[in-house]
Design an enzyme around this catalytic site. Structure first.
Site, PDB file in Angstrom:
ATOM      1  N   CYS B  92       0.837  -1.205   0.000  1.00 29.42           N
ATOM      2  CA  CYS B  92       0.000   0.000   0.000  1.00 29.42           C
ATOM      3  C   CYS B  92       0.877   1.262   0.000  1.00 29.42           C
ATOM      4  O   CYS B  92       1.536   1.521  -0.983  1.00 29.42           O
ATOM      5  CB  CYS B  92      -0.986  -0.055   1.168  1.00 29.42           C
ATOM      6  SG  CYS B  92      -2.333   1.131   0.995  1.00 29.42           S
ATOM      7  N   HIS B 208      -3.599  -5.650   1.289  1.00 29.29           N
ATOM      8  CA  HIS B 208      -2.907  -5.809   2.571  1.00 29.29           C
ATOM      9  C   HIS B 208      -2.891  -7.269   3.016  1.00 29.29           C
ATOM     10  O   HIS B 208      -3.829  -7.711   3.690  1.00 29.29           O
ATOM     11  CB  HIS B 208      -3.632  -4.999   3.648  1.00 29.29           C
ATOM     12  CG  HIS B 208      -3.427  -3.528   3.546  1.00 29.29           C
ATOM     13  ND1 HIS B 208      -2.383  -2.881   4.161  1.00 29.29           N
ATOM     14  CD2 HIS B 208      -4.134  -2.574   2.901  1.00 29.29           C
ATOM     15  CE1 HIS B 208      -2.451  -1.581   3.906  1.00 29.29           C
ATOM     16  NE2 HIS B 208      -3.502  -1.365   3.141  1.00 29.29           N
ATOM     17  N   GLU B 210      -1.199  -8.534   5.382  1.00 26.27           N
ATOM     18  CA  GLU B 210      -1.106  -8.598   6.848  1.00 26.27           C
ATOM     19  C   GLU B 210      -2.461  -8.413   7.525  1.00 26.27           C
ATOM     20  O   GLU B 210      -2.597  -8.667   8.713  1.00 26.27           O
ATOM     21  CB  GLU B 210      -0.085  -7.570   7.362  1.00 26.27           C
ATOM     22  CG  GLU B 210      -0.556  -6.118   7.444  1.00 26.27           C
ATOM     23  CD  GLU B 210      -0.646  -5.388   6.103  1.00 26.27           C
ATOM     24  OE1 GLU B 210      -0.412  -6.021   5.059  1.00 26.27           O
ATOM     25  OE2 GLU B 210      -0.970  -4.183   6.106  1.00 26.27           O
TER      26      GLU B 210
END
Lengths: 82, 235
Positions: B92, B208, B210
């Site tokens: 990002c 993302h 994560e």
């Protein structure tokens, strides 16, 4: 001295912000607006009196940080009478 | 082969980073070892196997997303790491920063719809050049992960775009999936969600991973992706 840097999107780079503003103006009755490109204006106060050197340093600032030359052009203006 | 626990991973932290800790938790869950968080003012990185530039709003997105972070002191160390063939992943805002450093080509401009987008997207793993970031993921694998960005619309001039495509540097592309809304959320050229450098060692992506590391968080496809990268880098 004061220096004004104008940063604009290169031709061919889509400007969705400009399109949205133009559409809005059209909706408000400003039918004559055919297109808008949105840019940035950066005003610098620089401790330098030699205009040529000033121009050269500000160009370097533009290349290093102020503009992203992949999509942006820059234009340096040193106003007269300073 | 090095074990995942012995991997040395650094996560860079800028003022305004906000996914650094999520990434730390994700990496620690997968490797059993806590990565180090490195403040942007550090001018050197200890010998590391992977540098991660996390998401967020570094320096408030002032001037351009990632522009100020890309000139922070720690970036010189990142460039040295890259010059040695070190692996770097940007997610990002981390992807935006990598583009601003020039380690990856192109730029991420405002989303075509002018809106900040925060939702799940599905990406296809593409057939790429040899890269630790894709080698353990089968081409065509579909992964669903969240995006959260205002500038994720990948742009580069036509020649460079064709070269990226021909060289196999497009790592992930938005595709139809279970997520609501159009497959390509932001108008990105060639549906690009992530790319790798010409040597495959630097990867940037908008979704993302994560934030998708367990079913409790809505999915674990991000863990699949990260696990694949980590195992490739450890081998």
């Amino acid at each position: 001295m004061q220096v004004i840097v104008n940063i604009s999107l290169k031709e061919g780079v889509l400007d969705p912000q400009g399109l949205a503003i133009a559409r809005s103006l059209n909706d408000l009755g400003f039918q004559e607006v055919d297109g808008i490109r949105v840019g940035k204006r950066i005003v610098l106060e620089v401790d330098e009196t030699d205009e040529a050197r000033l121009h050269q340093r500000v160009a370097k600032m533009c290349e290093t940080l102020l503009s992203n030359t992949v999509i942006e052009d820059y234009d340096i203006d040193i106003p007269d009478g300073q | 082969m090095m074990s995942l626990t012995s991997m040395r991973i650094a996560i860079l932290v800028f003022p305004g980073s906000n996914c650094d800790r999520d990434m730390m938790v994700a990496i620690e869950r997968l490797t059993g070892r806590r990565p180090s968080l490195v403040w942007h003012k550090e001018s050197s990185l200890d010998s590391i196997d992977l540098a991660i530039i996390p998401g967020g709003f570094s320096f408030g997105d002032y001037l351009r997303c990632g522009a100020l972070a890309a000139r922070a002191p720690v970036i010189d160390a990142v460039l040295d790491h890259a010059a040695r063939g070190g692996a770097i992943m940007g997610v990002c805002n981390g992807f935006q920063i990598l583009l601003e450093t020039g380690l990856l080509p192109g730029v991420l401009v405002k989303n075509a719809g002018l809106k900040y987008i925060c939702r799940n997207v599905t990406v296809d793993v593409c057939d790429t050049i040899d890269s630790p970031f894709t080698q353990n993921l089968e081409t065509g694998t579909r992964l669903t992960m969240p995006v959260a960005h205002n500038e994720g619309n990948y742009f580069v001039d036509e020649d460079k775009l064709a070269r990226l495509n021909d060289n196999g540097q497009i790592a992930f592309r938005y595709t139809d999936g279970s997520a609501h809304g159009p497959a390509n959320p932001n108008g990105s050229s060639l549906n690009i969600a992530g790319i790798v450098s010409a040597n495959g060692r630097v990867m940037g992506m908008m979704p993302h991973p994560e934030r998708a590391i367990s079913p409790e968080l809505g999915g674990s496809d991000g863990a699949t992706l990260l696990q694949g990268c980590l195992e490739a880098l450890a081998s």
